[in-house]
Design a protein around this motif. Sequence first.
Motif, PDB file in Angstrom:
ATOM      1  N   THR A  27      36.273  43.943  30.590  1.00  0.00           N
ATOM      2  CA  THR A  27      35.889  44.957  31.581  1.00  0.00           C
ATOM      3  C   THR A  27      35.349  44.304  32.847  1.00  0.00           C
ATOM      4  OG1 THR A  27      35.344  46.467  29.793  1.00  0.00           O
ATOM      5  CG2 THR A  27      34.456  46.983  31.956  1.00  0.00           C
ATOM      6  N   THR A  28      34.488  43.307  32.683  1.00  0.00           N
ATOM      7  CA  THR A  28      33.888  42.638  33.840  1.00  0.00           C
ATOM      8  C   THR A  28      34.940  41.934  34.676  1.00  0.00           C
ATOM      9  OG1 THR A  28      31.835  42.338  32.630  1.00  0.00           O
ATOM     10  CG2 THR A  28      32.161  40.958  34.557  1.00  0.00           C
ATOM     11  N   LEU A  29      35.793  41.178  34.028  1.00  0.00           N
ATOM     12  CA  LEU A  29      36.825  40.457  34.768  1.00  0.00           C
ATOM     13  C   LEU A  29      37.842  41.403  35.389  1.00  0.00           C
ATOM     14  CD1 LEU A  29      37.411  37.448  32.366  1.00  0.00           C
ATOM     15  CD2 LEU A  29      36.225  37.438  34.556  1.00  0.00           C
ATOM     16  N   GLY A  30      38.172  42.476  34.686  1.00  0.00           N
ATOM     17  CA  GLY A  30      39.125  43.448  35.221  1.00  0.00           C
ATOM     18  C   GLY A  30      38.591  44.164  36.447  1.00  0.00           C
ATOM     19  N   ASN A  31      37.304  44.459  36.451  1.00  0.00           N
ATOM     20  CA  ASN A  31      36.710  45.160  37.593  1.00  0.00           C
ATOM     21  C   ASN A  31      36.515  44.255  38.797  1.00  0.00           C
ATOM     22  OD1 ASN A  31      36.590  47.552  36.203  1.00  0.00           O
ATOM     23  ND2 ASN A  31      34.486  47.265  35.529  1.00  0.00           N
ATOM     24  N   ASN A  32      36.397  42.949  38.568  1.00  0.00           N
ATOM     25  CA  ASN A  32      36.143  42.024  39.668  1.00  0.00           C
ATOM     26  C   ASN A  32      37.407  41.349  40.193  1.00  0.00           C
ATOM     27  OD1 ASN A  32      33.383  42.458  39.722  1.00  0.00           O
ATOM     28  ND2 ASN A  32      33.020  40.993  38.104  1.00  0.00           N
ATOM     29  N   ALA A  33      38.532  41.586  39.563  1.00  0.00           N
ATOM     30  CA  ALA A  33      39.777  40.974  40.013  1.00  0.00           C
ATOM     31  C   ALA A  33      40.276  41.687  41.268  1.00  0.00           C
ATOM     32  CB  ALA A  33      40.832  41.069  38.920  1.00  0.00           C
ATOM     33  N   PRO A  34      40.879  40.947  42.188  1.00  0.00           N
ATOM     34  CA  PRO A  34      41.414  41.610  43.377  1.00  0.00           C
ATOM     35  C   PRO A  34      42.576  42.524  43.016  1.00  0.00           C
ATOM     36  CG  PRO A  34      41.973  39.272  43.384  1.00  0.00           C
ATOM     37  CD  PRO A  34      41.081  39.510  42.221  1.00  0.00           C
ATOM     38  N   GLN A  35      42.640  43.652  43.667  1.00  0.00           N
ATOM     39  CA  GLN A  35      43.707  44.608  43.420  1.00  0.00           C
ATOM     40  C   GLN A  35      44.885  44.309  44.339  1.00  0.00           C
ATOM     41  OE1 GLN A  35      43.297  46.793  40.882  1.00  0.00           O
ATOM     42  NE2 GLN A  35      41.359  45.731  40.599  1.00  0.00           N
ATOM     43  N   ALA A  36      46.075  44.613  43.863  1.00  0.00           N
ATOM     44  CA  ALA A  36      47.284  44.356  44.653  1.00  0.00           C
ATOM     45  C   ALA A  36      47.226  45.153  45.956  1.00  0.00           C
ATOM     46  CB  ALA A  36      48.515  44.744  43.856  1.00  0.00           C
ATOM     47  N   HIS A  37      47.505  44.489  47.037  1.00  0.00           N
ATOM     48  CA  HIS A  37      47.563  45.084  48.377  1.00  0.00           C
ATOM     49  C   HIS A  37      46.247  45.748  48.775  1.00  0.00           C
ATOM     50  CE1 HIS A  37      51.756  44.101  48.293  1.00  0.00           C
ATOM     51  NE2 HIS A  37      51.901  44.768  47.174  1.00  0.00           N
ATOM     52  N   ASP A  38      45.157  45.135  48.382  1.00  0.00           N
ATOM     53  CA  ASP A  38      43.828  45.624  48.745  1.00  0.00           C
ATOM     54  C   ASP A  38      43.474  45.043  50.107  1.00  0.00           C
ATOM     55  OD1 ASP A  38      41.239  46.447  48.972  1.00  0.00           O
ATOM     56  OD2 ASP A  38      40.554  45.565  47.095  1.00  0.00           O
ATOM     57  N   SER A  39      43.270  45.887  51.096  1.00  0.00           N
ATOM     58  CA  SER A  39      43.027  45.407  52.460  1.00  0.00           C
ATOM     59  C   SER A  39      41.645  44.789  52.629  1.00  0.00           C
ATOM     60  CB  SER A  39      43.206  46.557  53.451  1.00  0.00           C
ATOM     61  OG  SER A  39      42.274  47.581  53.169  1.00  0.00           O
ATOM     62  N   SER A  40      40.748  44.998  51.669  1.00  0.00           N
ATOM     63  CA  SER A  40      39.402  44.446  51.796  1.00  0.00           C
ATOM     64  C   SER A  40      39.298  43.017  51.264  1.00  0.00           C
ATOM     65  CB  SER A  40      38.403  45.344  51.065  1.00  0.00           C
ATOM     66  OG  SER A  40      38.649  45.299  49.669  1.00  0.00           O
ATOM     67  N   VAL A  41      40.378  42.464  50.750  1.00  0.00           N
ATOM     68  CA  VAL A  41      40.358  41.098  50.211  1.00  0.00           C
ATOM     69  C   VAL A  41      40.266  40.110  51.369  1.00  0.00           C
ATOM     70  CG1 VAL A  41      41.712  39.373  48.971  1.00  0.00           C
ATOM     71  CG2 VAL A  41      41.657  41.721  48.155  1.00  0.00           C
ATOM     72  N   ASP A  42      39.355  39.151  51.254  1.00  0.00           N
ATOM     73  CA  ASP A  42      39.213  38.103  52.267  1.00  0.00           C
ATOM     74  C   ASP A  42      40.275  37.034  52.005  1.00  0.00           C
ATOM     75  OD1 ASP A  42      38.471  36.304  54.168  1.00  0.00           O
ATOM     76  OD2 ASP A  42      36.491  35.895  53.324  1.00  0.00           O
ATOM     77  N   LYS A  43      41.394  37.144  52.690  1.00  0.00           N
ATOM     78  CA  LYS A  43      42.538  36.273  52.433  1.00  0.00           C
ATOM     79  C   LYS A  43      42.290  34.836  52.857  1.00  0.00           C
ATOM     80  CE  LYS A  43      45.739  40.095  52.675  1.00  0.00           C
ATOM     81  NZ  LYS A  43      46.559  40.884  53.539  1.00  0.00           N
TER      82      LYS A  43
END
Length: 68
Positions: A27-43
């Motif tokens: 649950t912890t790792l799943g919630n903290n993983a980046p989501q596909a095409h998430d614009s808030s990800v610091d690329k």
Amino acid sequence: MDSPVTKLIFIAAAVAASILVVTVMWTTLGNNAPQAHDSSVDKSKITTSELCAAVGGSWDDSNTPKCG
């Protein structure tokens, strides 16, 4: 304390604890993983082309940062 029932209880408790740990970690790792095409990800912090592609970025070895 050497009865078969006691041993079964200890085994069941160990299995239950293991299942709890796996569930919490999943649950912890799943919630903290980046989501596909998430614009808030610091690329700019991404270091692999595969992860860059997973979040919708484009990888360019000549750029700094490489994921844009």
